[in-house]
Design a protein around this motif. Structure first.
Motif, PDB file in Angstrom:
ATOM      1  N   LYS A  84      -5.062   2.830  -7.376  1.00 58.05           N
ATOM      2  CA  LYS A  84      -4.081   1.962  -7.713  1.00 58.05           C
ATOM      3  C   LYS A  84      -4.469   0.418  -7.359  1.00 58.05           C
ATOM      4  O   LYS A  84      -3.650  -0.366  -7.128  1.00 58.05           O
ATOM      5  CB  LYS A  84      -2.861   2.354  -6.777  1.00 58.05           C
ATOM      6  CG  LYS A  84      -2.281   3.630  -7.249  1.00 58.05           C
ATOM      7  CD  LYS A  84      -1.490   3.366  -8.745  1.00 58.05           C
ATOM      8  CE  LYS A  84      -0.958   4.959  -9.189  1.00 58.05           C
ATOM      9  NZ  LYS A  84      -0.111   5.886  -8.319  1.00 58.05           N
ATOM     10  N   ILE A  98      -9.858   0.951   2.153  1.00 57.70           N
ATOM     11  CA  ILE A  98      -9.151   2.024   1.385  1.00 57.70           C
ATOM     12  C   ILE A  98     -10.094   2.794   0.719  1.00 57.70           C
ATOM     13  O   ILE A  98     -11.361   2.479   0.508  1.00 57.70           O
ATOM     14  CB  ILE A  98      -8.261   1.788   0.300  1.00 57.70           C
ATOM     15  CG1 ILE A  98      -8.784   0.822  -0.897  1.00 57.70           C
ATOM     16  CG2 ILE A  98      -6.897   0.893   0.930  1.00 57.70           C
ATOM     17  CD1 ILE A  98      -7.726   0.640  -1.926  1.00 57.70           C
ATOM     18  N   ASN A 145      -9.330   5.383  -1.501  1.00 52.90           N
ATOM     19  CA  ASN A 145      -8.861   5.701  -2.876  1.00 52.90           C
ATOM     20  C   ASN A 145      -8.401   4.396  -3.535  1.00 52.90           C
ATOM     21  O   ASN A 145      -7.347   4.043  -3.270  1.00 52.90           O
ATOM     22  CB  ASN A 145      -7.634   6.693  -2.545  1.00 52.90           C
ATOM     23  CG  ASN A 145      -6.772   7.165  -3.834  1.00 52.90           C
ATOM     24  OD1 ASN A 145      -7.267   6.441  -5.029  1.00 52.90           O
ATOM     25  ND2 ASN A 145      -5.946   7.837  -3.746  1.00 52.90           N
ATOM     26  N   ASP A 146      -9.271   4.058  -4.700  1.00 52.18           N
ATOM     27  CA  ASP A 146      -8.873   2.962  -5.214  1.00 52.18           C
ATOM     28  C   ASP A 146      -7.977   3.147  -6.653  1.00 52.18           C
ATOM     29  O   ASP A 146      -8.079   2.143  -7.623  1.00 52.18           O
ATOM     30  CB  ASP A 146     -10.204   2.179  -5.622  1.00 52.18           C
ATOM     31  CG  ASP A 146     -11.366   2.718  -6.518  1.00 52.18           C
ATOM     32  OD1 ASP A 146     -10.899   4.024  -6.987  1.00 52.18           O
ATOM     33  OD2 ASP A 146     -12.332   2.397  -6.411  1.00 52.18           O
ATOM     34  N   THR A 178      -1.308   4.519  -1.089  1.00 49.41           N
ATOM     35  CA  THR A 178      -2.624   4.342  -0.771  1.00 49.41           C
ATOM     36  C   THR A 178      -2.660   4.239   0.497  1.00 49.41           C
ATOM     37  O   THR A 178      -2.102   3.145   1.230  1.00 49.41           O
ATOM     38  CB  THR A 178      -3.144   3.205  -1.573  1.00 49.41           C
ATOM     39  OG1 THR A 178      -3.111   3.514  -2.975  1.00 49.41           O
ATOM     40  CG2 THR A 178      -4.623   2.896  -1.228  1.00 49.41           C
ATOM     41  N   PHE A 236       1.216  -1.128   0.059  1.00 46.11           N
ATOM     42  CA  PHE A 236       0.034   0.222   0.112  1.00 46.11           C
ATOM     43  C   PHE A 236       0.838   1.267   0.004  1.00 46.11           C
ATOM     44  O   PHE A 236       0.474   2.113  -0.614  1.00 46.11           O
ATOM     45  CB  PHE A 236      -0.929  -0.060   1.222  1.00 46.11           C
ATOM     46  CG  PHE A 236      -1.942  -1.166   1.025  1.00 46.11           C
ATOM     47  CD1 PHE A 236      -1.816  -2.325   1.528  1.00 46.11           C
ATOM     48  CD2 PHE A 236      -3.108  -0.778   0.679  1.00 46.11           C
ATOM     49  CE1 PHE A 236      -3.006  -3.319   1.225  1.00 46.11           C
ATOM     50  CE2 PHE A 236      -4.296  -1.438   0.395  1.00 46.11           C
ATOM     51  CZ  PHE A 236      -4.153  -2.831   0.849  1.00 46.11           C
TER      52      PHE A 236
END
Ligand code: ADP
Ligand code: ASP
Ligand code: MG
Length: 441
Positions: free
Chosen positions: A355, A350, A352-353, A334, A329
């Protein structure tokens, strides 16, 4: 002395500026921190976007739209020609400067200088207005005392030392106005405290002058104990511990960013959130006291969460497994919000996807990976010290009909979080509100 911060929405028009001035001119000396008029910071960022795209003429054209908004505000704000002229002169000067900057090659430093103009404009407008009304008011230039240290963090010692000479203890009614957000950096270049940084300026000044209170004024009602858009019976949260407000900030409630309240927390300066649209309302007080031990204060939710589970027999009794997982991560910048572990698996959430695909393919090297999208974190905040009994049980009881993907408790003394499907969010918020806040009434 108190420090009052008014956000962009609170100084967003001539009418709003007038009500702010009415509110602050109560005969007591104070420091006022102002944001740029709402929309200005974004507009200045757009201005820099034109420059980045090699279109300085577009930038200048864009700036004339913004300038006309200021012209209109000036027309509505001042009642004397003298002050309307003074303000016009100042605003025109700042816009000419902006257009000169547009002719220079765009650098990060130039970008920061451009974005800084919004706060310079709003503070000048308001000070001229106060002077027109005969109020004892002084404009403080934040570049004189707000500075970043070599590590990029605000320099509180410098601030303490350099703001003091500007404050006259004899002037018991004087109102000092200064710019939020903007500062100088270690090299002396124009810089800022990042988005929403005006709140940060206010708590820094509050800590530096040992203010009796820092007030953050915005255009919405303070904190509610649940989302009023979803739950019928919500009530205002009158008081929060600094830690509780930090938990709420992470979990999506629109409240001060933890970084912004840190100086106040460390200095023991109380922070009060107040509503410009309803100035008589008590607002929400945030300080270091736990007024009512054992109380649950608020419930907040955050949508758009992705859960990732990695299961591996290799994890059993192994060490270093979590480090490998977390490093992945980190590599993809991330941030992980929630974590739950069992002996053979770890689930993480998470928000913020971007990545996600890369993260998943790296994780697959270590175990079987499952992804659940469109999830929601529900966060219950209050005095949830593990030695208190009953609170976890009540929260669990409320969730009894809702599929729960993850539960996190014990990370701090102040929260329990549930990860559920987004589609169950409203049901969960209502059930929690009923069980936690309404059942006891
Ligand atoms: P300010 O301009 O005073 O700094 P904020 O940064 O608190 O205001 O908020 C920016 C914008 O987001 C404002 O227009 C405000 O109305 C809106 N906003 C803030 N909190 C909420 C909320 N809980 N729900 C809906 N809108 C919000
Ligand atoms: N004007 C800046 C922004 O929009 C700073 C602030 O308002 O807090 O982020
Ligand atoms: Mg803000």
């Amino acid at each position: 002395m108190k420090v009052l911060k008014f956000g962009g929405t609170s100084v967003g028009s001539a009418e709003r500026m007038k009500s702010v001035v009415k509110l602050i001119a109560d005969g007591n000396a104070k420091i006022i921190v102002l944001s740029a008029m709402s929309g200005t910071t974004n507009s200045l960022i757009e201005f820099t976007n034109y420059l980045r795209n090699g279109n300085p003429n577009g930038a200048c054209e864009h700036s004339t739209f913004l300038q006309s908004k200021y012209k209109q505000t000036i027309k509505e704000l001042y009642s004397t020609e003298k002050y309307a002229n003074l303000a016009t002169e100042k605003i025109d000067e700042l816009f000419s400067h902006l257009r000169e900057l547009a002719r220079k090659p765009l650098t990060d430093a130039l970008e920061r200088e451009i974005v800084a103009q919004g706060e310079i404009m709003s503070t000048n407008m308001v000070v001229y207005y106060m002077q027109e009304l005969g109020i004892d008011s002084v404009l403080l230039n934040s570049f004189d005392f707000m500075r970043l240290a070599a590590n990029g963090e605000p320099d509180l010692d410098y601030l303490r030392e350099h703001i003091a000479p500007f404050i006259d203890p004899q002037a018991t009614e004087r109102i000092y106005i200064t710019q939020g957000f903007i500062c100088l950096n270690h090299e002396g270049g124009i810089d800022n405290l990042q988005r929403g940084g005006s709140d940060y300026t206010a708590t820094l000044i509050g800590a530096a002058i040992k203010a009796e209170e820092v007030q953050i004024w915005t255009d919405i009602d303070g904190m509610h104990n649940n989302d009023p858009r979803i739950v019928d019976k919500t009530s205002p949260v009158r008081h929060l511990h600094f830690e509780e407000s930090a938990e709420l900030a992470y979990f999506g409630a629109k409240i001060l960013h933890p970084t912004c309240i840190l100086p106040a927390k460390l200095a023991g300066t109380p922070v009060r959130l107040l509503n410009t649209m309803d100035p008589k309302a008590e607002g929400t007080l945030i300080d270091n006291n736990l007024t009512r031990p054992g109380e649950i204060k608020a419930i907040a939710a955050k949508d758009g969460i992705t859960a990732i589970k990695i299961k591996s027999g290799r994890m059993l009794l192994a060490y270093g497994f979590l480090r490998k997982v977390f490093e992945i991560f980190e590599t993809y910048s991330t941030s992980i919000d929630m974590i739950c572990t069992s002996e053979v698996g770890v689930s993480m959430s998470i928000d913020n996807d971007r990545k996600l695909d890369d993260i998943v393919s790296e994780l697959q090297k270590y175990g079987t990976v499952t992804v659940d999208r469109d999830m929601c974190i529900i966060c219950i905040v209050g005095d949830l010290n593990w030695e208190n009994v009953g609170f976890e049980a009540r929260a669990m009881e409320a969730m009894k009909d809702i599929p729960v993907r993850m539960v996190s408790y014990g990370g701090s003394n102040y929260n329990i979080s549930f990860l559920i499907k987004e589609e169950d969010k409203n049901r969960a918020l209502r059930a929690l509100s009923e069980t936690i806040f309404n059942a006891k009434k």
